[in-house]
Write a protein that holds these residues in place. Structure first.
Motif, PDB file in Angstrom:
ATOM      1  N   GLU A  36       0.825  -1.202   0.000  1.00 19.50           N
ATOM      2  CA  GLU A  36       0.000   0.000   0.000  1.00 19.50           C
ATOM      3  C   GLU A  36       0.863   1.258   0.000  1.00 19.50           C
ATOM      4  O   GLU A  36       0.515   2.257  -0.609  1.00 19.50           O
ATOM      5  CB  GLU A  36      -0.962  -0.030   1.184  1.00 19.50           C
ATOM      6  N   ARG A  46      -0.459   0.221 -12.632  1.00 15.43           N
ATOM      7  CA  ARG A  46      -1.928   0.197 -12.626  1.00 15.43           C
ATOM      8  C   ARG A  46      -2.475   0.805 -13.918  1.00 15.43           C
ATOM      9  O   ARG A  46      -3.413   0.282 -14.517  1.00 15.43           O
ATOM     10  CB  ARG A  46      -2.444   0.932 -11.393  1.00 15.43           C
ATOM     11  N   ARG A  50      -4.766  -1.162 -16.731  1.00 11.55           N
ATOM     12  CA  ARG A  50      -6.034  -0.605 -17.203  1.00 11.55           C
ATOM     13  C   ARG A  50      -6.027  -0.474 -18.727  1.00 11.55           C
ATOM     14  O   ARG A  50      -6.989  -0.842 -19.405  1.00 11.55           O
ATOM     15  CB  ARG A  50      -6.321   0.737 -16.553  1.00 11.55           C
ATOM     16  N   GLY A  73      -7.838  -4.650  -7.842  1.00  6.49           N
ATOM     17  CA  GLY A  73      -8.907  -4.266  -6.915  1.00  6.49           C
ATOM     18  C   GLY A  73      -9.115  -2.759  -6.902  1.00  6.49           C
ATOM     19  O   GLY A  73     -10.252  -2.274  -6.878  1.00  6.49           O
ATOM     20  N   LYS A  74      -8.021  -2.018  -6.924  1.00  5.11           N
ATOM     21  CA  LYS A  74      -8.120  -0.547  -6.991  1.00  5.11           C
ATOM     22  C   LYS A  74      -8.829  -0.125  -8.279  1.00  5.11           C
ATOM     23  O   LYS A  74      -9.673   0.769  -8.266  1.00  5.11           O
ATOM     24  CB  LYS A  74      -6.727   0.093  -6.951  1.00  5.11           C
ATOM     25  N   GLN A  76     -10.923  -1.951 -10.095  1.00  2.14           N
ATOM     26  CA  GLN A  76     -12.311  -2.402 -10.087  1.00  2.14           C
ATOM     27  C   GLN A  76     -13.203  -1.512  -9.223  1.00  2.14           C
ATOM     28  O   GLN A  76     -14.392  -1.379  -9.508  1.00  2.14           O
ATOM     29  CB  GLN A  76     -12.393  -3.864  -9.628  1.00  2.14           C
ATOM     30  N   ARG A  77     -12.643  -0.915  -8.184  1.00  2.00           N
ATOM     31  CA  ARG A  77     -13.451  -0.001  -7.363  1.00  2.00           C
ATOM     32  C   ARG A  77     -13.846   1.233  -8.165  1.00  2.00           C
ATOM     33  O   ARG A  77     -14.938   1.763  -7.994  1.00  2.00           O
ATOM     34  CB  ARG A  77     -12.687   0.392  -6.109  1.00  2.00           C
ATOM     35  N   LYS A  78     -12.965   1.673  -9.056  1.00  2.00           N
ATOM     36  CA  LYS A  78     -13.261   2.839  -9.891  1.00  2.00           C
ATOM     37  C   LYS A  78     -14.088   2.465 -11.111  1.00  2.00           C
ATOM     38  O   LYS A  78     -14.833   3.288 -11.640  1.00  2.00           O
ATOM     39  CB  LYS A  78     -11.965   3.520 -10.335  1.00  2.00           C
ATOM     40  N   ASP A  79     -13.929   1.237 -11.594  1.00  2.00           N
ATOM     41  CA  ASP A  79     -14.627   0.782 -12.791  1.00  2.00           C
ATOM     42  C   ASP A  79     -15.161  -0.630 -12.555  1.00  2.00           C
ATOM     43  O   ASP A  79     -14.508  -1.618 -12.881  1.00  2.00           O
ATOM     44  CB  ASP A  79     -13.667   0.801 -13.987  1.00  2.00           C
ATOM     45  N   PRO A  80     -16.369  -0.753 -11.978  1.00  2.00           N
ATOM     46  CA  PRO A  80     -16.908  -2.076 -11.651  1.00  2.00           C
ATOM     47  C   PRO A  80     -17.200  -2.954 -12.871  1.00  2.00           C
ATOM     48  O   PRO A  80     -17.495  -4.128 -12.726  1.00  2.00           O
ATOM     49  CB  PRO A  80     -18.192  -1.767 -10.879  1.00  2.00           C
ATOM     50  N   TRP A 102      -6.065  -9.343  -0.411  1.00  2.00           N
ATOM     51  CA  TRP A 102      -6.996  -8.520  -1.188  1.00  2.00           C
ATOM     52  C   TRP A 102      -7.976  -9.434  -1.901  1.00  2.00           C
ATOM     53  O   TRP A 102      -7.595 -10.436  -2.487  1.00  2.00           O
ATOM     54  CB  TRP A 102      -6.216  -7.658  -2.181  1.00  2.00           C
ATOM     55  N   CYS A 104     -10.653 -11.210  -4.436  1.00  2.00           N
ATOM     56  CA  CYS A 104     -10.812 -11.412  -5.869  1.00  2.00           C
ATOM     57  C   CYS A 104     -11.966 -12.391  -6.066  1.00  2.00           C
ATOM     58  O   CYS A 104     -12.524 -12.902  -5.089  1.00  2.00           O
ATOM     59  CB  CYS A 104      -9.513 -11.897  -6.513  1.00  2.00           C
TER      60      CYS A 104
END
Length: 143
Positions: A36, A46, A50, A73-74, A76-80, A102, A104
């Motif tokens: 983190e 990242r 993407r 995961g980061k 996917q939180r912004k783009d489900p 984390w 998945c």
């Protein structure tokens, strides 16, 4: 004499394994913090992930390295709408918690012993898939 030597070696190996477990347990909490804390460095990775996902539009994502669950995961939180991630856990029996820290969509593990480690780590049962270790068929009949 040989039996004494084997007994001594087994005891030493057990001590080493127990010490390794102790060290891993102490470091496991740090692993998440380290990953983190590396977010600025991992930002470029990242972005690349993407970009590739948008370009190739896969049905699902598969990872064999724990840090990718964190990165994806980061995203996917912004783009489900991103595809689900499945992690192939390449450790067996002694598993670093970074593999399942984390979430998945699922974890593919080699065997029931490895699956049990994830269960003990509070991974939901329906996310654990003991399917064996994926190897190409060419390795099946080695001399």
């Amino acid at each position: 004499m040989r039996r004494d030597l084997l007994t001594s070696v087994r005891r030493a190996m057990t001590r080493v394994a127990l010490f390794a477990d102790f060290v891993l347990a102490m470091l496991s909490d740090l692993i998440g913090g380290v990953v983190e804390g590396m977010q600025p460095i991992l930002l470029e990775l990242r972005r690349a992930i993407r970009s590739h996902v948008r370009e190739f539009r896969p049905d699902l994502l598969v990872s064999t390295y724990p840090v990718f669950a964190f990165l994806i995961g980061k995203l996917q939180r912004k783009d489900p709408c991103l595809p689900p991630l499945y992690t192939i856990v390449t450790d067996s029996t002694r598993i670093n918690p970074a593999w399942y820290r984390w979430p998945c969509a699922g974890f593919i593990v080699a065997d029931e012993a490895t699956a049990q480690v994830l269960r003990n780590g509070k991974v939901p049962e329906d996310h654990i898939h003991p399917l064996g270790f994926p190897l190409h068929q060419a390795f099946e009949n080695l001399p």
